[in-house]
Design a protein around this motif. Sequence first.
Motif, PDB file in Angstrom:
ATOM      1  N   ILE A  86       0.853  -1.190   0.000  1.00  0.00           N
ATOM      2  CA  ILE A  86       0.000   0.000   0.000  1.00  0.00           C
ATOM      3  C   ILE A  86       0.889   1.241   0.000  1.00  0.00           C
ATOM      4  N   PRO A  87       0.650   2.193  -0.901  1.00  0.00           N
ATOM      5  CA  PRO A  87       1.503   3.390  -0.975  1.00  0.00           C
ATOM      6  C   PRO A  87       1.555   4.156   0.345  1.00  0.00           C
ATOM      7  N   ASP A  88       2.699   4.777   0.599  1.00  0.00           N
ATOM      8  CA  ASP A  88       2.900   5.504   1.856  1.00  0.00           C
ATOM      9  C   ASP A  88       1.849   6.580   2.067  1.00  0.00           C
ATOM     10  N   GLU A  89       1.453   7.278   0.989  1.00  0.00           N
ATOM     11  CA  GLU A  89       0.537   8.407   1.137  1.00  0.00           C
ATOM     12  C   GLU A  89      -0.925   7.983   1.275  1.00  0.00           C
ATOM     13  N   THR A  90      -1.186   6.683   1.185  1.00  0.00           N
ATOM     14  CA  THR A  90      -2.547   6.164   1.329  1.00  0.00           C
ATOM     15  C   THR A  90      -2.749   5.651   2.744  1.00  0.00           C
ATOM     16  N   HIS A  91      -3.844   6.052   3.369  1.00  0.00           N
ATOM     17  CA  HIS A  91      -4.135   5.639   4.745  1.00  0.00           C
ATOM     18  C   HIS A  91      -5.038   4.408   4.759  1.00  0.00           C
ATOM     19  N   THR A  92      -4.825   3.556   5.751  1.00  0.00           N
ATOM     20  CA  THR A  92      -5.705   2.398   5.945  1.00  0.00           C
ATOM     21  C   THR A  92      -6.627   2.696   7.124  1.00  0.00           C
ATOM     22  N   PHE A  93      -7.853   2.145   7.069  1.00  0.00           N
ATOM     23  CA  PHE A  93      -8.846   2.503   8.078  1.00  0.00           C
ATOM     24  C   PHE A  93      -9.428   1.318   8.832  1.00  0.00           C
ATOM     25  N   ALA A  94      -9.157   0.114   8.401  1.00  0.00           N
ATOM     26  CA  ALA A  94      -9.693  -1.059   9.087  1.00  0.00           C
ATOM     27  C   ALA A  94      -9.024  -2.301   8.530  1.00  0.00           C
ATOM     28  N   ALA A  95      -9.167  -3.381   9.268  1.00  0.00           N
ATOM     29  CA  ALA A  95      -8.830  -4.718   8.785  1.00  0.00           C
ATOM     30  C   ALA A  95     -10.040  -5.579   9.130  1.00  0.00           C
ATOM     31  N   VAL A  96     -10.717  -6.082   8.116  1.00  0.00           N
ATOM     32  CA  VAL A  96     -11.986  -6.792   8.314  1.00  0.00           C
ATOM     33  C   VAL A  96     -11.833  -8.255   7.898  1.00  0.00           C
ATOM     34  N   PRO A  97     -11.653  -9.170   8.864  1.00  0.00           N
ATOM     35  CA  PRO A  97     -11.625 -10.598   8.521  1.00  0.00           C
ATOM     36  C   PRO A  97     -13.027 -11.061   8.103  1.00  0.00           C
ATOM     37  N   VAL A  98     -13.073 -11.888   7.057  1.00  0.00           N
ATOM     38  CA  VAL A  98     -14.347 -12.365   6.515  1.00  0.00           C
ATOM     39  C   VAL A  98     -14.263 -13.862   6.286  1.00  0.00           C
ATOM     40  N   GLY A  99     -15.336 -14.574   6.627  1.00  0.00           N
ATOM     41  CA  GLY A  99     -15.385 -16.011   6.378  1.00  0.00           C
ATOM     42  C   GLY A  99     -16.727 -16.581   6.790  1.00  0.00           C
ATOM     43  N   TRP A 100     -16.833 -17.891   6.657  1.00  0.00           N
ATOM     44  CA  TRP A 100     -18.063 -18.564   7.091  1.00  0.00           C
ATOM     45  C   TRP A 100     -18.008 -18.772   8.597  1.00  0.00           C
ATOM     46  N   PRO A 101     -19.077 -18.458   9.322  1.00  0.00           N
ATOM     47  CA  PRO A 101     -19.030 -18.504  10.784  1.00  0.00           C
ATOM     48  C   PRO A 101     -19.026 -19.926  11.342  1.00  0.00           C
ATOM     49  N   ARG A 102     -18.288 -20.100  12.424  1.00  0.00           N
ATOM     50  CA  ARG A 102     -18.357 -21.363  13.169  1.00  0.00           C
ATOM     51  C   ARG A 102     -19.544 -21.361  14.119  1.00  0.00           C
ATOM     52  N   GLY A 103     -19.936 -20.185  14.571  1.00  0.00           N
ATOM     53  CA  GLY A 103     -21.080 -20.079  15.471  1.00  0.00           C
ATOM     54  C   GLY A 103     -22.331 -19.676  14.726  1.00  0.00           C
ATOM     55  N   THR A 104     -23.295 -19.185  15.474  1.00  0.00           N
ATOM     56  CA  THR A 104     -24.573 -18.783  14.883  1.00  0.00           C
ATOM     57  C   THR A 104     -24.816 -17.305  15.161  1.00  0.00           C
ATOM     58  N   PHE A 105     -25.525 -16.675  14.244  1.00  0.00           N
ATOM     59  CA  PHE A 105     -25.903 -15.286  14.450  1.00  0.00           C
ATOM     60  C   PHE A 105     -27.020 -15.210  15.484  1.00  0.00           C
ATOM     61  N   GLY A 106     -27.083 -14.082  16.151  1.00  0.00           N
ATOM     62  CA  GLY A 106     -28.133 -13.908  17.144  1.00  0.00           C
ATOM     63  C   GLY A 106     -28.274 -12.446  17.507  1.00  0.00           C
ATOM     64  N   PRO A 107     -29.214 -12.120  18.381  1.00  0.00           N
ATOM     65  CA  PRO A 107     -29.449 -10.716  18.730  1.00  0.00           C
ATOM     66  C   PRO A 107     -28.211 -10.058  19.337  1.00  0.00           C
ATOM     67  N   VAL A 108     -27.954  -8.818  18.942  1.00  0.00           N
ATOM     68  CA  VAL A 108     -26.853  -8.071  19.542  1.00  0.00           C
ATOM     69  C   VAL A 108     -27.310  -7.501  20.880  1.00  0.00           C
ATOM     70  N   ARG A 109     -26.349  -7.250  21.758  1.00  0.00           N
ATOM     71  CA  ARG A 109     -26.660  -6.641  23.051  1.00  0.00           C
ATOM     72  C   ARG A 109     -26.199  -5.189  23.006  1.00  0.00           C
ATOM     73  N   ARG A 110     -27.146  -4.289  23.084  1.00  0.00           N
ATOM     74  CA  ARG A 110     -26.831  -2.867  22.997  1.00  0.00           C
ATOM     75  C   ARG A 110     -27.637  -2.087  24.038  1.00  0.00           C
ATOM     76  N   ARG A 111     -27.166  -0.901  24.363  1.00  0.00           N
ATOM     77  CA  ARG A 111     -27.899  -0.045  25.291  1.00  0.00           C
ATOM     78  C   ARG A 111     -29.252   0.314  24.690  1.00  0.00           C
ATOM     79  N   PRO A 112     -30.280   0.420  25.526  1.00  0.00           N
ATOM     80  CA  PRO A 112     -31.597   0.785  25.005  1.00  0.00           C
ATOM     81  C   PRO A 112     -31.615   2.216  24.486  1.00  0.00           C
ATOM     82  N   VAL A 113     -32.452   2.433  23.493  1.00  0.00           N
ATOM     83  CA  VAL A 113     -32.561   3.758  22.879  1.00  0.00           C
ATOM     84  C   VAL A 113     -32.902   4.826  23.910  1.00  0.00           C
TER      85      VAL A 113
END
Length: 239
Positions: A203-230
């Motif tokens: 990646i060129p020096d003058e270009t900034h990176t903003f994240a690293a996002v690993p992607v794949g098939w999940p070993r677990g299961t999706f489910g409801p997220v836990r977040r503060r109430p609105v």
Amino acid sequence: MTTESRATGAEPGLFDTMSTMRAMRRLKPDPVPDELLDRLIQAAVWGPSGGNMQRYEYVVVTDRAVMARLAPLWRRCVDAYLATTGKHAPAGMDEAAYGRMVAAIRYQRDHFADTPALVVPCYRFPEPRVDEAGLRAAAEALGPAATEGQVSGRERFQALAEGSCVYPGVQNLLLAARGLGLAANLTIWHLMLETEWKRELGIPDETHTFAAVPVGWPRGTFGPVRRRPVTEVIHRNRW
């Protein structure tokens, strides 16, 4: 949303997707087809970009040899995080829940070389054009104090300006991954060794990176997220 769903109050599928979009760190080593990764990047590209400049780039890593070379860098970054910011559960967070999250982080660290795909969003902001008349007009519009604050906070403003052009696309990518049944999670730990990561990925020096996002098939299961109430986070009309 269709007219019928508006009339009945039914929620579109997007809301179900968002409410079950957990950070999935335990991934199967099975490859993700290129056509699905292309769809993730397409979703990211559909995100808004400041001034519609669209100066983002996405490095997509699927080569196991490259991933193996990145794995030691990932380990160093994760270990640094767990030794500092991630050493203790945040205030108010359940210790058991935090322990499970840390266990997942360590699993991902120890199995990073087997990550099927890694997406690194990048952005290069254009060099600003110097316009003396425009600067004088801006200073007059803002006033002396705000102008001084703008100058002293220029670095923060620049970082936020670039981030605002990248992270909406990253969120689109995460939503698309969840919709396709893929696991993904947003990390920025690589920034602790950004120079080394950029060198390894060309990646060129003058270009900034903003994240690293690993992607794949999940070993677990999706489910409801836990977040503060609105009701705890919303401030109507003023703080």
